[in-house]
Design an enzyme around this catalytic site. Sequence first.
Site, mmCIF file in Angstrom:
data_model
loop_
_atom_site.group_PDB
_atom_site.id
_atom_site.type_symbol
_atom_site.label_atom_id
_atom_site.label_comp_id
_atom_site.label_asym_id
_atom_site.label_seq_id
_atom_site.Cartn_x
_atom_site.Cartn_y
_atom_site.Cartn_z
ATOM 1 N N GLY A 44 25.705 64.237 -47.470
ATOM 2 C CA GLY A 44 24.619 64.728 -48.300
ATOM 3 C C GLY A 44 23.620 65.546 -47.500
ATOM 4 N N CYS A 45 22.393 65.648 -47.982
ATOM 5 C CA CYS A 45 21.365 66.446 -47.320
ATOM 6 C C CYS A 45 21.179 66.009 -45.869
ATOM 7 C CB CYS A 45 20.039 66.314 -48.079
ATOM 8 S SG CYS A 45 18.659 67.172 -47.290
#
Length: 216
Positions: A44-45
Amino acid sequence: MKNFFIILISFFRLLKVLKGKNLNKTINLKMDKNNFQQITFGGGCFWCVESCFNILKGVGSAISGYSGGHKDDPTYEEVCTGETGHAEVVQITYDPAIISYEQLMDVFFFLHDPTQLNRQGNDIGTQYRSVIYYKDESEKVKAEEAIKASQESGRWSGTYVTELTPFEKFWPAEQYHQGYYNENPTQPYCSAVVGPKIQKFKKHFGELGMLETDSQ
């Protein structure tokens, strides 16, 4: 009275020995750059992932960047379109004498939901996919074992969709992404999403004694 002083002297000698042992432990935990290894993965981020790994004992550096795409030296804006094929990743440089590959994998699966395909929460797109990049067959086997161990732990319900992909190239992200949360903790996304994840991470791994002292 004589016995009292003998006991007292023995006590202070024991403290001295224990102090010496603790000192040796501290020395042994200093990272050896000649022993450094690297691992690259995406969960993810990268703002959250990078921030957490950078405060683990045994981690020399955690760098946000991009891997797995077909365009050289992509920009953040290009990666965000999903058209370059890259994933947001973090490349970890670590000393396996202090923190093991298996421990890094445990942190990795703690920080993101590996059952979500091409997304993490409201962050949607292939750039947010769960992926581990391996450099050789032995590392691939270790990654497969880590995935299996995490699945069997029951930490996440559902089928893991984490990709196992041969490592080809890592492109460091723009400088403003490095240490982004530390520089921008009040930015809306950071305060709403990244911050709570980091606090949960600190509580869990702090209790395990895996964090640098000044980060807790």
